[in-house]
Motif scaffolding. Structure first.
Motif, PDB file in Angstrom:
ATOM      1  N   PHE A 293       0.842  -1.184   0.000  1.00  0.00           N
ATOM      2  CA  PHE A 293       0.000   0.000   0.000  1.00  0.00           C
ATOM      3  C   PHE A 293       0.879   1.237   0.000  1.00  0.00           C
ATOM      4  O   PHE A 293       1.909   1.274   0.691  1.00  0.00           O
ATOM      5  CB  PHE A 293      -0.902   0.029   1.235  1.00  0.00           C
ATOM      6  N   GLU A 294       0.470   2.232  -0.738  1.00  0.00           N
ATOM      7  CA  GLU A 294       1.214   3.482  -0.753  1.00  0.00           C
ATOM      8  C   GLU A 294       0.767   4.346   0.420  1.00  0.00           C
ATOM      9  O   GLU A 294      -0.395   4.309   0.842  1.00  0.00           O
ATOM     10  CB  GLU A 294       0.975   4.204  -2.076  1.00  0.00           C
ATOM     11  N   TYR A 295       1.699   5.127   0.940  1.00  0.00           N
ATOM     12  CA  TYR A 295       1.460   5.922   2.152  1.00  0.00           C
ATOM     13  C   TYR A 295       1.997   7.331   1.954  1.00  0.00           C
ATOM     14  O   TYR A 295       3.091   7.514   1.392  1.00  0.00           O
ATOM     15  CB  TYR A 295       2.168   5.245   3.330  1.00  0.00           C
ATOM     16  N   VAL A 296       1.226   8.321   2.388  1.00  0.00           N
ATOM     17  CA  VAL A 296       1.666   9.718   2.362  1.00  0.00           C
ATOM     18  C   VAL A 296       1.994  10.131   3.791  1.00  0.00           C
ATOM     19  O   VAL A 296       1.139  10.060   4.677  1.00  0.00           O
ATOM     20  CB  VAL A 296       0.584  10.645   1.779  1.00  0.00           C
ATOM     21  N   VAL A 297       3.221  10.559   4.004  1.00  0.00           N
ATOM     22  CA  VAL A 297       3.663  10.877   5.354  1.00  0.00           C
ATOM     23  C   VAL A 297       2.925  12.108   5.879  1.00  0.00           C
ATOM     24  O   VAL A 297       2.501  12.976   5.112  1.00  0.00           O
ATOM     25  CB  VAL A 297       5.197  11.102   5.364  1.00  0.00           C
ATOM     26  N   TYR A 298       2.728  12.160   7.170  1.00  0.00           N
ATOM     27  CA  TYR A 298       2.052  13.281   7.808  1.00  0.00           C
ATOM     28  C   TYR A 298       2.943  14.528   7.796  1.00  0.00           C
ATOM     29  O   TYR A 298       4.149  14.455   7.526  1.00  0.00           O
ATOM     30  CB  TYR A 298       1.658  12.929   9.241  1.00  0.00           C
ATOM     31  N   ASN A 299       2.342  15.666   8.104  1.00  0.00           N
ATOM     32  CA  ASN A 299       3.079  16.921   8.174  1.00  0.00           C
ATOM     33  C   ASN A 299       3.417  17.197   9.636  1.00  0.00           C
ATOM     34  O   ASN A 299       2.530  17.356  10.476  1.00  0.00           O
ATOM     35  CB  ASN A 299       2.239  18.074   7.605  1.00  0.00           C
ATOM     36  N   CYS A 300       4.710  17.253   9.924  1.00  0.00           N
ATOM     37  CA  CYS A 300       5.152  17.461  11.302  1.00  0.00           C
ATOM     38  C   CYS A 300       4.648  18.787  11.866  1.00  0.00           C
ATOM     39  O   CYS A 300       4.459  18.924  13.074  1.00  0.00           O
ATOM     40  CB  CYS A 300       6.674  17.417  11.351  1.00  0.00           C
ATOM     41  N   ASP A 301       4.394  19.758  10.992  1.00  0.00           N
ATOM     42  CA  ASP A 301       3.879  21.036  11.469  1.00  0.00           C
ATOM     43  C   ASP A 301       2.455  20.915  11.988  1.00  0.00           C
ATOM     44  O   ASP A 301       1.999  21.741  12.775  1.00  0.00           O
ATOM     45  CB  ASP A 301       3.911  22.079  10.338  1.00  0.00           C
ATOM     46  N   GLU A 302       1.745  19.891  11.535  1.00  0.00           N
ATOM     47  CA  GLU A 302       0.367  19.690  11.957  1.00  0.00           C
ATOM     48  C   GLU A 302       0.248  18.596  13.008  1.00  0.00           C
ATOM     49  O   GLU A 302      -0.661  18.629  13.848  1.00  0.00           O
ATOM     50  CB  GLU A 302      -0.500  19.343  10.741  1.00  0.00           C
ATOM     51  N   HIS A 303       1.122  17.607  12.953  1.00  0.00           N
ATOM     52  CA  HIS A 303       1.128  16.511  13.930  1.00  0.00           C
ATOM     53  C   HIS A 303       2.540  16.402  14.484  1.00  0.00           C
ATOM     54  O   HIS A 303       3.428  15.899  13.815  1.00  0.00           O
ATOM     55  CB  HIS A 303       0.717  15.182  13.284  1.00  0.00           C
ATOM     56  N   CYS A 304       2.697  16.864  15.684  1.00  0.00           N
ATOM     57  CA  CYS A 304       4.034  16.836  16.278  1.00  0.00           C
ATOM     58  C   CYS A 304       4.327  15.439  16.820  1.00  0.00           C
ATOM     59  O   CYS A 304       4.204  15.167  18.005  1.00  0.00           O
ATOM     60  CB  CYS A 304       4.124  17.874  17.396  1.00  0.00           C
ATOM     61  N   GLU A 305       4.644  14.533  15.919  1.00  0.00           N
ATOM     62  CA  GLU A 305       4.940  13.148  16.284  1.00  0.00           C
ATOM     63  C   GLU A 305       6.185  12.692  15.533  1.00  0.00           C
ATOM     64  O   GLU A 305       6.408  13.083  14.384  1.00  0.00           O
ATOM     65  CB  GLU A 305       3.777  12.225  15.937  1.00  0.00           C
ATOM     66  N   LYS A 306       6.975  11.874  16.187  1.00  0.00           N
ATOM     67  CA  LYS A 306       8.148  11.302  15.529  1.00  0.00           C
ATOM     68  C   LYS A 306       7.881   9.896  14.996  1.00  0.00           C
ATOM     69  O   LYS A 306       8.781   9.262  14.460  1.00  0.00           O
ATOM     70  CB  LYS A 306       9.327  11.266  16.504  1.00  0.00           C
ATOM     71  N   TYR A 307       6.647   9.415  15.145  1.00  0.00           N
ATOM     72  CA  TYR A 307       6.313   8.064  14.727  1.00  0.00           C
ATOM     73  C   TYR A 307       4.934   8.051  14.072  1.00  0.00           C
ATOM     74  O   TYR A 307       4.103   8.913  14.315  1.00  0.00           O
ATOM     75  CB  TYR A 307       6.292   7.098  15.922  1.00  0.00           C
ATOM     76  N   ASP A 308       4.716   7.018  13.252  1.00  0.00           N
ATOM     77  CA  ASP A 308       3.357   6.667  12.848  1.00  0.00           C
ATOM     78  C   ASP A 308       3.185   5.184  13.139  1.00  0.00           C
ATOM     79  O   ASP A 308       4.141   4.409  13.049  1.00  0.00           O
ATOM     80  CB  ASP A 308       3.104   6.948  11.369  1.00  0.00           C
ATOM     81  N   ASN A 309       1.986   4.823  13.517  1.00  0.00           N
ATOM     82  CA  ASN A 309       1.670   3.429  13.795  1.00  0.00           C
ATOM     83  C   ASN A 309       0.806   2.868  12.683  1.00  0.00           C
ATOM     84  O   ASN A 309      -0.233   3.435  12.349  1.00  0.00           O
ATOM     85  CB  ASN A 309       0.932   3.297  15.136  1.00  0.00           C
ATOM     86  N   PHE A 310       1.246   1.761  12.099  1.00  0.00           N
ATOM     87  CA  PHE A 310       0.463   1.033  11.105  1.00  0.00           C
ATOM     88  C   PHE A 310      -0.129  -0.184  11.811  1.00  0.00           C
ATOM     89  O   PHE A 310       0.604  -0.974  12.416  1.00  0.00           O
ATOM     90  CB  PHE A 310       1.339   0.613   9.928  1.00  0.00           C
ATOM     91  N   ILE A 311      -1.455  -0.303  11.740  1.00  0.00           N
ATOM     92  CA  ILE A 311      -2.152  -1.327  12.519  1.00  0.00           C
ATOM     93  C   ILE A 311      -2.967  -2.206  11.587  1.00  0.00           C
ATOM     94  O   ILE A 311      -3.797  -1.714  10.821  1.00  0.00           O
ATOM     95  CB  ILE A 311      -3.078  -0.674  13.565  1.00  0.00           C
ATOM     96  N   LEU A 312      -2.730  -3.510  11.648  1.00  0.00           N
ATOM     97  CA  LEU A 312      -3.496  -4.484  10.868  1.00  0.00           C
ATOM     98  C   LEU A 312      -4.493  -5.159  11.793  1.00  0.00           C
ATOM     99  O   LEU A 312      -4.117  -5.735  12.815  1.00  0.00           O
ATOM    100  CB  LEU A 312      -2.561  -5.526  10.242  1.00  0.00           C
TER     101      LEU A 312
END
Length: 523
Positions: A264-283
């Motif tokens: 699956f293709e994924y578009v990374v979040y914008n750090c300016d809008e979401h101050c996170e250093k991680y993303d969680n992919f959940i199946l």
């Protein structure tokens, strides 16, 4: 018994599959009765035909006993839905005698059966078990009909039970683990990827592990047994229609049709809008064998580079009006950008702002540097990101209250959006700006880091009411006013900010002092 912003990239099957179904189906099991292997090796003429006759006349009744909430059973070639599993049956009868005729004739008989359960689509064996071997010693000359009756009775006793079939299917289809991986879509991007809101990656489902297989078992496009959901928390996946979404669904058959290359293709979040250093992919497993459920199978945590500063403030002030006030606060993702030399500076879209959105006049997310098109903002350039949440990640506050202490029962900072607590904001003034309406005078050229807290006291009959506002202001007239200090950033700090390096500076007036420290978040 042996137990056993994303698009889905090019699937290699031609059968159209609707994966967003409401609920999966109950497994359909086909008993291969017509092709059952029944053999005595020709040792007893007539036994094979006699047993086959019994088998054909009574087998439907036995098969009906296998129906359960985990299996709809049909006979070989019968209509009634697409088959998920087949049961192949083999029956063996062995006979020996010595002597074979006369009053002293003695025969030895052995009988057993085997049941093999296979995945109807992949033809892989799911389970196989043998009944215990039955053994008889018979005196007298052989009687074929008695042999048929004897072996048939034994077959009925040892035939598979509904609970056995149910357990086999439940065990075989049990999804107990998965493997998810992440990589940049563009080979020039390296991990961890920058969380800039535009870069793309690939989430790959390497394995969906069942009890004894690395893929869902028993899947048939006409009778699908599993439905999955892949989600992310901060960025976006893109569905088959090319729309950005937090969740995409797919069936077990879709995975089986393209194992090892299910991406699956994924578009990374914008750090300016979401101050996170991680993303969680959940199946998650959403439906299986006709039952809706929500069960998390795997969680993959991927690190991203979230640029900006962790900004901390340590403020102390004493005056006759409010007594002694101490505040410490820490904010994350404080993004500083002075722009490139000669580059056009964005302008805030005021209509979007009124709707609670931060966009520039071209409809793009509002990022520094930018200006605000109102008279009091003339000549001011904002070089830090606008914040949607004013509350610091950590803070402490104490106040002696001065004369208010005799009236107010307690003091607090109220961080709710309804009130006017301002987070830090970095403003660049290129040349002196006349700002009588804003400041009552001229703002000198320079860089200013403004901040403000609204202090509330619990007053009799009024409840909590706003009392005073410790702040750092770029307005010169306020620099020696109680609860207000200068927001001016020292000259030596500005190059450090532009280069994304750590900085610290101190400001004070006759009432108190504060220290600002910026630590870059990127490593």
């Amino acid at each position: 018994m042996k137990k056993n912003r994303i698009a889905i990239l090019s699937f290699c099957f031609t059968i159209g599959v609707l994966s967003l179904f409401a609920q999966t189906k109950t497994p359909i099991v086909e008993i291969m009765n017509k092709s059952a292997h029944i053999s005595s090796g020709g040792a007893v003429p007539g036994w094979d035909a006699g047993f086959r006759q019994k088998f054909n006349s009574d087998f439907q009744y036995m098969a009906n006993q296998l129906d359960s909430d985990m299996a709809i059973v049909k006979m070989e070639g019968e209509t009634g839905g697409k088959t998920n599993f087949e049961i192949q049956i083999s029956i063996t009868f062995m006979y020996d005698c010595k002597p074979c005729k006369g009053e002293n004739a003695v025969s030895e008989e052995s009988f057993f059966a085997s049941f093999t359960i296979i995945d109807a689509s992949t033809r892989k064996v799911i389970d196989k078990f043998f009944t215990d071997k039955s053994h008889w010693i018979i005196n007298g000359e052989p009687n074929v009909q008695e042999m048929v009756d004897r072996t048939w009775s034994q077959f009925l006793l040892t035939f598979m039970k509904a609970e056995q079939l149910r357990d086999i299917i439940k065990q075989a289809t049990n999804i107990n683990d998965a493997s998810l991986t992440f990589k940049p879509k563009n080979s020039s991007d390296k991990l961890p990827m920058k969380a800039d809101g535009t870069k793309r990656g690939i989430v790959k489902i390497e394995v969906i592990q069942t009890t004894d297989a690395k893929q869902p078992v028993g899947e048939n496009p006409g009778n699908q047994l599993t439905e999955f959901e892949l989600s992310c928390e901060n960025g976006n996946l893109i569905d088959k229609a090319g729309m950005e979404t937090k969740k995409v669904k797919f069936s077990g058959f879709e995975y089986v049709a393209n194992p090892g290359n299910f991406e699956f293709e994924y578009v990374v979040y914008n750090c300016d809008e979401h101050c996170e250093k991680y993303d969680n992919f959940i199946l998650k497993l959403k439906s299986q064998n006709g039952v809706n459920l929500v069960r998390e199978i795997k969680r993959h945590k991927e690190e991203f580079e979230c640029y900006g500063y962790t900004l901390s403030l340590d403020y102390t002030e004493t005056n006759d009006l409010t007594g002694t006030t101490n505040i410490t606060a820490t904010w994350e993702c404080f993004n500083i950008n002075f722009g490139k030399p000669g580059a056009e500076i964005a302008e805030m879209d005021m209509n979007a702002l009124a709707a609670g959105e931060a966009f520039d006049a071209n409809g793009n997310p509002l990022l520094p540097p930018y200006t605000i098109p109102i008279a009091t903002e003339s000549g001011l350039i904002h070089v830090s990101s606008p914040k949607r949440n004013n509350e610091p990640v950590s803070s402490s506050f104490s106040s002696t209250g001065g004369p208010w202490a005799e009236i107010a029962g307690s003091f607090k900072i109220d961080f709710r959006d309804d009130y006017l607590t301002n987070p830090p904001e970095l403003i660049w003034v290129k040349t002196n700006v006349r700002a009588e309406e804003l400041c009552g005078g001229t703002i000198p050229a320079g860089v200013y880091l403004e901040w403000q807290f609204d202090i509330w006291g619990n007053l009799p009959e009024l409840g909590y009411s706003q009392l005073y506002q410790p702040a750092a202001s770029m307005c010169p007239l306020l620099n020696n006013v109680a609860n207000s200090t200068t927001a001016s950033v020292p000259e030596y700090v500005i190059p450090l900010m532009k280069e994304g390096k750590a900085f610290t500076f101190t400001n004070n007036n006759k009432f108190g002092t504060y220290i600002i420290t910026g630590i870059p978040q990127q490593q």
